[in-house]
Enzyme design. Sequence first.
Site, PDB file in Angstrom:
ATOM      1  N   GLU A   1      17.312  31.290 -65.415  1.00  0.00           N
ATOM      2  CA  GLU A   1      16.544  30.740 -66.526  1.00  0.00           C
ATOM      3  C   GLU A   1      16.016  31.862 -67.429  1.00  0.00           C
ATOM      4  OE1 GLU A   1      16.094  27.299 -67.256  1.00  0.00           O
ATOM      5  OE2 GLU A   1      17.813  27.505 -65.928  1.00  0.00           O
TER       6      GLU A   1
ATOM      7  N   GLY B   1      10.105  19.942 -61.995  1.00  0.00           N
ATOM      8  CA  GLY B   1      11.385  20.638 -62.111  1.00  0.00           C
ATOM      9  C   GLY B   1      12.571  19.699 -62.095  1.00  0.00           C
ATOM     10  N   THR B   2      13.624  20.153 -62.752  1.00  0.00           N
ATOM     11  CA  THR B   2      14.846  19.344 -62.845  1.00  0.00           C
ATOM     12  C   THR B   2      15.479  19.131 -61.474  1.00  0.00           C
ATOM     13  OG1 THR B   2      15.990  21.398 -63.406  1.00  0.00           O
ATOM     14  CG2 THR B   2      15.411  19.958 -65.242  1.00  0.00           C
TER      15      THR B   2
ATOM     16  N   ASN C   1      13.872  21.059 -77.945  1.00  0.00           N
ATOM     17  CA  ASN C   1      12.625  21.327 -77.251  1.00  0.00           C
ATOM     18  C   ASN C   1      11.426  21.367 -78.186  1.00  0.00           C
ATOM     19  OD1 ASN C   1      13.801  21.759 -74.566  1.00  0.00           O
ATOM     20  ND2 ASN C   1      14.810  23.470 -75.570  1.00  0.00           N
TER      21      ASN C   1
ATOM     22  N   ARG D   1       6.635  21.543 -75.686  1.00  0.00           N
ATOM     23  CA  ARG D   1       6.892  22.311 -76.903  1.00  0.00           C
ATOM     24  C   ARG D   1       6.942  21.452 -78.170  1.00  0.00           C
ATOM     25  NH1 ARG D   1      11.850  25.355 -73.974  1.00  0.00           N
ATOM     26  NH2 ARG D   1      11.564  23.555 -72.589  1.00  0.00           N
TER      27      ARG D   1
HETATM   28  C1  UD1 Z   1      17.119  23.241 -68.790  1.00  0.00           C
HETATM   29  C2  UD1 Z   1      17.889  24.093 -67.783  1.00  0.00           C
HETATM   30  C3  UD1 Z   1      18.510  25.260 -68.518  1.00  0.00           C
HETATM   31  C4  UD1 Z   1      19.407  24.753 -69.625  1.00  0.00           C
HETATM   32  C5  UD1 Z   1      18.677  23.788 -70.536  1.00  0.00           C
HETATM   33  C6  UD1 Z   1      19.684  23.123 -71.456  1.00  0.00           C
HETATM   34  C7  UD1 Z   1      16.735  23.914 -65.657  1.00  0.00           C
HETATM   35  C8  UD1 Z   1      15.808  24.580 -64.697  1.00  0.00           C
HETATM   36  N1  UD1 Z   1      16.988  24.568 -66.754  1.00  0.00           N
HETATM   37  O1  UD1 Z   1      16.086  24.044 -69.325  1.00  0.00           O
HETATM   38  O2  UD1 Z   1      19.273  26.048 -67.616  1.00  0.00           O
HETATM   39  O3  UD1 Z   1      19.912  25.854 -70.369  1.00  0.00           O
HETATM   40  O4  UD1 Z   1      18.022  22.751 -69.790  1.00  0.00           O
HETATM   41  O5  UD1 Z   1      19.085  22.332 -72.417  1.00  0.00           O
HETATM   42  O6  UD1 Z   1      17.217  22.834 -65.368  1.00  0.00           O
HETATM   43  N2  UD1 Z   1      12.944  17.063 -66.682  1.00  0.00           N
HETATM   44  C9  UD1 Z   1      12.673  16.166 -65.678  1.00  0.00           C
HETATM   45  N3  UD1 Z   1      11.769  16.531 -64.718  1.00  0.00           N
HETATM   46  C10 UD1 Z   1      11.159  17.730 -64.707  1.00  0.00           C
HETATM   47  C11 UD1 Z   1      11.461  18.655 -65.739  1.00  0.00           C
HETATM   48  C12 UD1 Z   1      12.371  18.280 -66.702  1.00  0.00           C
HETATM   49  O7  UD1 Z   1      13.204  15.062 -65.646  1.00  0.00           O
HETATM   50  O8  UD1 Z   1      10.342  17.977 -63.820  1.00  0.00           O
HETATM   51  C13 UD1 Z   1      13.901  16.652 -67.740  1.00  0.00           C
HETATM   52  C14 UD1 Z   1      13.301  16.797 -69.136  1.00  0.00           C
HETATM   53  O9  UD1 Z   1      12.705  15.581 -69.545  1.00  0.00           O
HETATM   54  C15 UD1 Z   1      14.515  17.129 -69.971  1.00  0.00           C
HETATM   55  C16 UD1 Z   1      15.445  17.840 -69.006  1.00  0.00           C
HETATM   56  O10 UD1 Z   1      14.980  17.506 -67.710  1.00  0.00           O
HETATM   57  O11 UD1 Z   1      15.151  15.974 -70.464  1.00  0.00           O
HETATM   58  C17 UD1 Z   1      15.430  19.349 -69.205  1.00  0.00           C
HETATM   59  O12 UD1 Z   1      14.108  19.821 -69.028  1.00  0.00           O
HETATM   60  P1  UD1 Z   1      13.520  21.011 -69.912  1.00  0.00           P
HETATM   61  O13 UD1 Z   1      12.144  21.293 -69.437  1.00  0.00           O
HETATM   62  O14 UD1 Z   1      13.712  20.737 -71.339  1.00  0.00           O
HETATM   63  O15 UD1 Z   1      14.472  22.198 -69.435  1.00  0.00           O
HETATM   64  P2  UD1 Z   1      14.884  23.475 -70.245  1.00  0.00           P
HETATM   65  O16 UD1 Z   1      13.783  24.469 -70.157  1.00  0.00           O
HETATM   66  O17 UD1 Z   1      15.382  23.117 -71.566  1.00  0.00           O
HETATM   67 CA    CA Z   2      15.429  21.283 -72.778  1.00  0.00          CA
END
Ligand code: UD1
Ligand code: CA
Length: 491
Positions: free
Chosen positions: A161, A83-84, A234, A18
Amino acid sequence: MPTSPIAVIVLAAGQGTRMRSSTPKVLHRLAGLPLIHHVLESARALDPAHLVVVVRHDRDTVAASVLEVAPHATLVDQDELPGTGRAVEQAVEALPADFAGDVVVVSADVPFVDLATLTDLLARHREAAADATLLSAFLENPTGYGRIVRRSDDSVDRIVEQKDATEKERAIAEINSGTYVFTVAALRTHLPFVTPSNAQNEKYLTDVIGLLTLNGGIVAAKPVDETWRVEGINDRAQLAVAARRLNDRIVRHWQLEGVSILDPQTTWIDRDVSLAADVEILPGTQLKGATVIEAGAIVGPDTTLVDTEVGEGATVKRTDATLAVIGARASVGPFSYLRPGTILGADGKIGGFVETKNATIGAGSKVPHLSYIGDTEIGEGSNLGAGTITANYDGVNKHRTVIGSHVRMGSHNVYVAPVRIGDGAASGAGAVVRKDVPPGSLALSVAPQRTISGWVEAKRPGSAGAVAAAAALAADGAEHDQKSANDEPAE
Ligand code: UD1
Ligand code: CA
């Protein structure tokens, strides 16, 4: 502070789509520091036994930035599963098998979660003897965040989510901040069962919460009071909001430390800048990097200083400076351009429309007007005339100009480097100084002036100039005739 060892996992593998940027999201800057440095600072303050940072997108750049501030961090490379949840799963695998403590999970894109917030969250987690404790917030506009679904008895049920939420769930104001404490056992038990069957086809860390409650685990949620602390970044609009907020706090901090900041709206101060009491900052000023300003200095208006030191009582007006040192009581500007390696001594002056680079200008020395001074050393108490140029570049190499103390050089001089000017030397206007000038000598390089009397009348008869000259000569009369007796006649 925590009593048993903890591990902190920082999530930084996401692409940050984004942001629409070639720079990874977590390296976008806030108050001069990459987002991830803000998060690492809080993480390190917890003094964890293990600090694990999960990377993937632009891996090497992000890793290098992490190691700058957290040299002992363990870097874990996330595989192709997104995914996280997958990120945390791999981070947990990197912990020693016998690690049995709590795991704090933070996101690199949530920069304002501070040590106090994390400490409170850990305390809550331990008090509740929970398997997981999440930091939540009630937001006026919860759009984009995961929502916390609670049961009728108010206990946490699961997180949904934004992209998977029903309309009713989207109306929930309580959001997941992406900051949690888990027992390592809860993660080890449940992460393998998280599947990517959702709108984003990702393994969500948030699904661990639902799995825990389904299996009789204890999940606590601690809402924050300062909701801005958990705002995630984001996109660039959120980045700008966060930058404004942090700047407001930094400005206020320095105001309370005794710095006068006339216009907080147009003053931008990086996190690592240091200001002394009674500094005055005028509108339109940006202080960046590790800039330091000593007591009583006045900076601005419309000034940008990057990694620059300003001495006590100095004045810096409408100036752009990078990696420069400005001495006590010195004066810089208006419209000065100080490039890296500029060192101006106490009581010195760099005046209007002057560019300097790699130049040491000694105490009390002045370059007051319209000059370029590069690869140069000037002693103390010297004065360079208006329009001085150090010609430091022969098209291939750079050369140095060395000017002594107490020299008085004329206007519009060009120093063709390498060249040395001795102490107490002087020069005439317009000199092109190609050879060294010994101490106390006068350098002249311009041919004697020729004046051809009557030239305008002879060459441009009847012109406005000729008419004006005739009138002036008539008025001057005999006096002028005498003075020009030695002049050359027009041909
Ligand atoms: C995530 C949460 C959401 C929360 C929000 C808060 C999940 C599924 N969702 O959403 O509930 O409200 O954060 O800000 O966790 N990342 C990784 N590996 C991945 C994907 C992401 O390390 O495969 C890291 C990203 O770099 C980032 C963080 O995890 O620092 C969050 O990822 P992001 O994609 O921004 O999640 P949100 O959609 O914001
Ligand atoms: Ca985020």
